[in-house]
Write an enzyme that holds these catalytic residues in place. Structure first.
Site, PDB file in Angstrom:
ATOM      1  N   GLU A 198     -22.694  40.062  39.623  1.00  0.00           N
ATOM      2  CA  GLU A 198     -22.683  41.197  38.707  1.00  0.00           C
ATOM      3  C   GLU A 198     -23.836  41.094  37.714  1.00  0.00           C
ATOM      4  O   GLU A 198     -24.011  40.062  37.063  1.00  0.00           O
ATOM      5  CB  GLU A 198     -21.349  41.237  37.943  1.00  0.00           C
ATOM      6  CG  GLU A 198     -21.263  42.341  36.917  1.00  0.00           C
ATOM      7  CD  GLU A 198     -19.918  42.363  36.221  1.00  0.00           C
ATOM      8  OE1 GLU A 198     -18.913  42.647  36.901  1.00  0.00           O
ATOM      9  OE2 GLU A 198     -19.857  42.087  35.015  1.00  0.00           O
ATOM     10  N   SER A 230     -17.651  50.277  37.063  1.00  0.00           N
ATOM     11  CA  SER A 230     -17.267  50.866  35.766  1.00  0.00           C
ATOM     12  C   SER A 230     -17.909  52.237  35.544  1.00  0.00           C
ATOM     13  O   SER A 230     -18.903  52.587  36.167  1.00  0.00           O
ATOM     14  CB  SER A 230     -17.624  49.947  34.596  1.00  0.00           C
ATOM     15  OG  SER A 230     -16.976  48.704  34.702  1.00  0.00           O
TER      16      SER A 230
END
Length: 260
Positions: free
Chosen positions: A166, A218
């Site tokens: 990430e 997200s």
């Protein structure tokens, strides 16, 4: 000290305690340790799946309690039936209200890949993930050195686990790319102050080498956003809060998928 710093500090304490209570040898003897993990790519790119990584999350530092009474088995099964390519299950307790039992229960009723969503700062946690039935681990570039990412990625893959890196910006991406990854996720949420900006994904997609699966994480609350992200090259879409904040997360996902 921002939220991420606090989480990492607490995580170091947690891991130290866990190591005293359960050895790596104990983890390796766990019944689930011997299973062969699912291959993330097979499910993410499958024609009969959506590319959505549906997250089970009870709370977060930015929103507080999102869905405190959520039933992990019921919700993850509903996600699976709605076409999720993978599940993301939080195992951080203090900040996200997760626990290892959530992962174990999700594993017991689902036959698709599961991401152990946590803040990995020690190789020990990778053995935990394998023992608890995860198929994918998360490595957050913001809290790891490039060498740790290499070492943790290598260990995870040696255990058959898939590795999702990430990143939040180009600097993190460029310093962290290594051969021991399966997917690279762009988190549109700033983990320092928890603000979100979907533009982050569009800015970074072309900088991610095509040999890795490309995931946007997200700030995805509209089916059109997924269509736009697919057009520029993303194959996976991590969605949690948008479903979890509803009374029926599984139904929310089913309706969302109906608009794709």
């Amino acid at each position: 000290m921002n939220i991420l710093d606090k989480i990492v500090l607490r995580k170091k304490e947690e891991v130290a305690i866990a190591k005293q209570q359960v050895s790596v040898k104990d983890l390796e003897s766990h019944p689930t340790f011997g299973r062969t993990p699912y291959r993330f790519k097979d499910f993410l790119l499958s024609d009969d799946r959506t590319g959505i990584i549906a997250e089970f999350k009870k709370q977060s530092p930015s929103k507080g309690v999102i869905n405190g009474e959520a039933d992990v088995k019921a919700i993850t099964q509903a996600y699976n039936l709605a076409g999720a390519s993978a599940l993301s299950v939080l195992t951080d307790t203090d900040f996200f209200g997760g626990k290892k039992e959530d992962l174990l229960q999700a594993r017991s009723v689902n036959e698709i890949p599961i991401l152990r969503k946590d803040f990995m700062i020690d190789e020990y946690q990778i053995f935990e993930a394998k023992a608890w039935g995860a198929d994918i681990i998360l490595l957050i570039a913001a809290i790891l050195t490039p060498q740790q990412i290499v070492d943790y990625g290598k260990l995870a893959q040696s255990l058959g686990l898939n590795v999702l890196l990430e990143v939040h910006d180009l600097v993190e991406l460029e310093r962290s790319i290594c051969p021991h990854l399966d997917a690279i996720g762009v988190n549109n949420r700033n983990l320092g102050d928890f603000t979100v900006n979907i533009q982050t994904s569009f800015d970074l997609v072309d900088r991610i080498p095509n040999e890795f699966l490309k995931i946007s994480e997200s700030a995805i609350s509209n089916p059109q956003t997924i269509k736009d992200l697919k057009e520029v090259g993303f194959q996976g879409f991590l969605i949690g809060e948008n479903f979890m904040k509803t009374e029926n997360p599984g139904l929310a996902m089913k309706e969302f998928v109906g608009e794709l």
